[in-house]
Structure formats: structure tokens, C-alpha cells
Design an enzyme around this catalytic site. Structure first.
Site, PDB file in Angstrom:
ATOM      1  N   LYS A   1       0.857  -1.204   0.000  1.00 20.69           N
ATOM      2  CA  LYS A   1       0.000   0.000   0.000  1.00 20.69           C
ATOM      3  C   LYS A   1       0.885   1.243   0.000  1.00 20.69           C
ATOM      4  CE  LYS A   1      -3.441  -2.763   0.388  1.00 20.69           C
ATOM      5  NZ  LYS A   1      -4.843  -2.988   0.527  1.00 20.69           N
TER       6      LYS A   1
HETATM    7  C1  LIG Z   1      -5.754  -3.948   1.053  1.00 17.02           C
HETATM    8  C2  LIG Z   1      -7.165  -3.602   1.134  1.00 17.02           C
HETATM    9  C3  LIG Z   1      -7.954  -3.928   2.255  1.00 17.02           C
HETATM   10  C4  LIG Z   1      -7.493  -4.833   3.356  1.00 17.02           C
HETATM   11  O1  LIG Z   1      -6.302  -4.460   3.973  1.00 17.02           O
HETATM   12  P1  LIG Z   1      -5.401  -5.576   4.689  1.00 17.02           P
HETATM   13  O2  LIG Z   1      -4.407  -4.743   5.449  1.00 17.02           O
HETATM   14  O3  LIG Z   1      -4.783  -6.415   3.630  1.00 17.02           O
HETATM   15  O4  LIG Z   1      -6.278  -6.353   5.597  1.00 17.02           O
HETATM   16  C5  LIG Z   1      -9.261  -3.484   2.290  1.00 17.02           C
HETATM   17  N1  LIG Z   1      -9.780  -2.763   1.292  1.00 17.02           N
HETATM   18  C6  LIG Z   1      -9.066  -2.447   0.189  1.00 17.02           C
HETATM   19  C7  LIG Z   1      -9.705  -1.632  -0.879  1.00 17.02           C
HETATM   20  C8  LIG Z   1      -7.744  -2.857   0.072  1.00 17.02           C
HETATM   21  O5  LIG Z   1      -7.046  -2.566  -1.030  1.00 17.02           O
END
Ligand SMILES: *Cc1c(COP(=O)(O)O)cnc(C)c1O
Length: 385
Positions: free
Chosen positions: A205
């Protein structure tokens, strides 16, 4: 070439990462150590909200506010079918019903006009108004909340979504997992665009740690307090005083230390991502559909995603040239086996379905060099020539 180059970031951060980790090894407070409070203050200041409650993942950051709001059986929670499974999974986990609303073809985000129609359909239990999950046709569900997603880093249209939410008395939870660092046209940061937001620090991210992590962001004192309790097994005054059913949802101290080190370069990284995106757009405009950022908005550019008729051909050509790509998302959520019991049909969400067949995400990270970007642009053009 890497799709997301975490090694390049490590080179830039140099000793700062090791020193941050070593400080945690030295003080030894691996759970809820001093870096957690320091990071929470830094995140809240950056986003411009009163409270940042760090937690074990973006998924738990979505789950806990819904738990705090008491969402469960009989409730309808609206979201998009063109997102990562976690957004809708948390709704189903709590026994509530995910109600999907199609997305805008230009922004890939929840279409506010269709949201109003979907809520109307749920209230009247009438799938003629808008496609509904089976459970919503068998008896009227209560419209309780909407989870807009800031897909690929671009904030959803909150001004319009809030109007509908207010009208129907629904809570709004911003899924800012991909948009940490983004801004709306009024200069507000993602994470502050709804009464509550969830973000993720998954390594890929925009702001990522070296494991799982996330945060709940809010101005609401009471909500923040309940989420802090939920994160540690529903604790009351202390850990062995349990006042509600919660989860083990803490962020590790070591991950907080890593995030603090990465925060030092985060603003520069956001600017670098924007420069990468601008160069892609300049080179690819007219060849494929390039991402649109509404005037005044700033995307966090979690992904640079093109839309093209010959998506598979482009992907194959790039692969031959050793350029990694990804398809987010190849199957909309209403077509997933996990959600088969909702009873949705192909064709219910035509924009999401078409996007899933035509989107392609190109390498995107702050350390992508101009010659690398040009190499990708050349490859896309070659595939179409
Ligand atoms: C990555 C993501 C999540 C979940 O995050 P995690 O840290 O992997 O649990 C939720 N919503 C979206 C849109 C994402 O891209």
C-alpha cells in the site's frame, strides 16, 4: 523492473529502518510499546483527525467500526463490487448483508446516484428498482451503513455519498486502504473524508509496513474509545476487565517503528508517485484510457490502472519484455463463489463487470525512473501498433 520496489525504498531509508527496529529490540515492549502512541499521534496529525487507532490489518480496521456501530443480522451495508474482498467480507462476517452498488466508469468508485437507487430498492424490498441480494427481497433489511472505497488511491465522491447517507440515516465508513495520502478537492486528506475511515499498512500500500497493519481514523471520541477496547478483546478499565466481545487486533510495536521511519519520506514519495503517473498519462493518452483525477483532487496512486480493449494482448507483450503487471480485479465480488449465496446474477453490475475485463495496472512506486516509465509506455504502444 518491480511492480512495487520495496528494495529501492530500503536503500533510500538506509540505516533509519534498522535503527528503528533496534530501538524496539532494546526496550523490548513488543506489544503496545511507545512507538504505537507516537505513530498514532503522527497519523492523526497527518490526516487531520482527532484519533488514529492502529490495528492488525486494514481488514480489522474495517471490521471494528462496524462492530462498534452494532451492525449485524437484518442490516444492509452498501459497497462496491469492484474492490478487494475485505471491504465486503467484514459485512458478511458480522451477519449483515452486503448490498452492491455499481461504480463510475471513469473513477472506478461507487456511483452516488446508483447508491440512492439501491437504498430505495432495499427499503421497498424491490429488485425492480435496483439489483438486490436475495436476502433483501425476502424481507426489508435496514439500510445501516455505506462503505465507499477510494480505489487505486482516488477518493470517492463523498459530498454526494454523504447526502444520501444523511437522508437515509446511514453511517459512512471510508475504505482508505489504498488512498492514504490522497486529498479531496477541498484539501482534506483521505481518512478524514467520512465520520470514520479504515486504512491498511500492507507492504504494497502507499504507506506500508513489513507485515500486516492498519488504522481506524476518526474525529468521534466515543467511537475511538470503543475501537480501542475492541482491539484488545473488548477491554474495559484494564486487560482483564472485559466489557464487550472484541478481537486481538493490535499493531506490533516493530511495525509501528517501521512506519514511523517511512513517514519521514512519505510526502516526498507521494509527490514522486504523482510525477510517475503524470509521465505515464502523457505517454499513454490516446493509446489507452488513462486514469482521470477530478480537478483539485490528489490521488495517492496506489495503482496506475489503464482501461483497454486489448488488455490481455498488452499484458502479454509487457510480460515478454519482463514488465510485471496486475489485474485489479479480475472478478467482481458479486461473481465470487464466497458471495454466491447473495444470489446476484451476471449483468447486475455492468460497469464493474466490464472493468474487470479491461483494466490493467502498470508498475507503480515512487522510485520508478523516467527511463523505466518510458520503457513501459513503449511496450504498451508496441502491443497496440
Ligand atoms: C488492502 C485492502 C484492504 C485490506 O487491507 P489488509 O491490510 O490487507 O487487511 C481493504 N480494502 C481495500 C480496498 C484494500 O485494497
Amino acid at each position: 523492473m518491480a511492480f512495487v520496489d520495496l528494495k529501492a525504498q530500503q536503500r533510500v531509508l538506509g540505516d533509519r529502518l534498522k535503527q528503528a527496529i533496534e530501538r524496539v529490540l532494546d526496550h523490548g515492549v513488543f506489544i503496545m510499546g511507545p512507538e504505537i502512541a507516537e505513530l498514532e499521534k503522527r497519523l492523526a496529525d497527518f490526516v487531520g483527525v482527532k484519533h488514529a487507532v492502529t490495528c492488525s490489518s486494514g481488514t480489522d480496521a474495517l471490521l471494528m467500526p462496524l462492530m462498534a456501530w452494532g451492525i449485524g443480522p437484518g442490516d444492509a451495508v452498501f459497497t462496491t463490487p469492484f474492490t478487494f474482498i475485505a471491504t465486503a467480507e467484514v459485512i458478511a462476517l458480522l451477519g449483515a448483508v452486503p448490498v452492491f452498488v455499481d461504480v463510475d466508469p471513469d473513477t472506478f468508485n461507487l456511483d452516488p446516484e446508483l447508491l440512492a437507487r439501491a437504498v430505495e430498492a432495499v427499503k421497498k424490498a424491490d429488485p425492480q428498482i435496483y439489483p438486490l441480494p436475495r436476502a433483501a427481497t425476502e424481507g426489508a433489511l435496514r439500510p445501516r451503513a455505506v462503505i465507499p472505497v477510494d480505489l487505486f488511491g482516488l477518493p470517492a465522491d463523498y459530498a454526494s455519498i454523504h447526502k444520501t447517507a444523511l437522508h437515509f440515516g446511514m453511517d459512512v465508513l471510508e475504505d482508505a486502504a489504498q488512498s492514504f495520502g490522497a486529498m479531496d478537492a477541498g484539501g482534506k486528506r483521505a481518512g478524514a473524508l467520512a465520520p470514520c475511515a479504515a486504512t491498511s499498512f500492507f507492504p504494497a500500500k502507499p504507506l506500508g509496513c513489513y507485515g500486516d497493519g492498519g488504522a481506524v481514523l476518526t474525529d468521534d471520541d466515543d467511537l475511538a474509545e470503543v475501537v480501542r477496547s475492541l482491539r484488545v478483546h473488548g477491554k474495559g478499565g484494564h486487560k482483564y476487565d472485559n466489557v464487550r466481545i472484541g478481537i486481538n487486533g493490535r499493531l506490533d510495536t516493530i511495525q509501528a517503528a517501521i512506519l514511523l521511519a517511512k513517514m519521514d519520506v512519505f510526502s516526498e514519495e507521494l509527490a514522486a508517485r504523482e510525477a510517475v503517473a503524470a509521465r505515464y498519462t502523457e505517454g499513454l493518452n490516446g493509446w489507452v484510457k488513462t486514469p482521470k483525477v477530478p480537478a483539485g483532487c490528489r490521488s495517492a496512486w496506489a495503482q496506475y490502472t489503464i482501461v483497454a480493449d486489448h488488455r490481455d494482448k498488452i499484458q502479454a507483450t509487457l510480460k515478454e519484455r519482463e514488465i510485471p503487471t496486475a489485474i485489479y480485479y479480475p472478478k467482481p465480488l458479486h461473481r465470487q463463489k464466497a458471495f454466491a449465496s447473495l444470489g446476484y446474477k451476471p449483468g447486475d453490475f455492468p460497469v464493474a463487470e466490464s472493468l474487470s475485463e479491461h483494466v490493467l495496472s502498470l508498475p507503480m512506486h515512487p522510485y520508478l525512473q523516467p527511463d523505466q516509465i518510458d520503457y513501459v509506455i513503449d511496450a504498451v504502444r508496441a502491443a497496440l501498433a
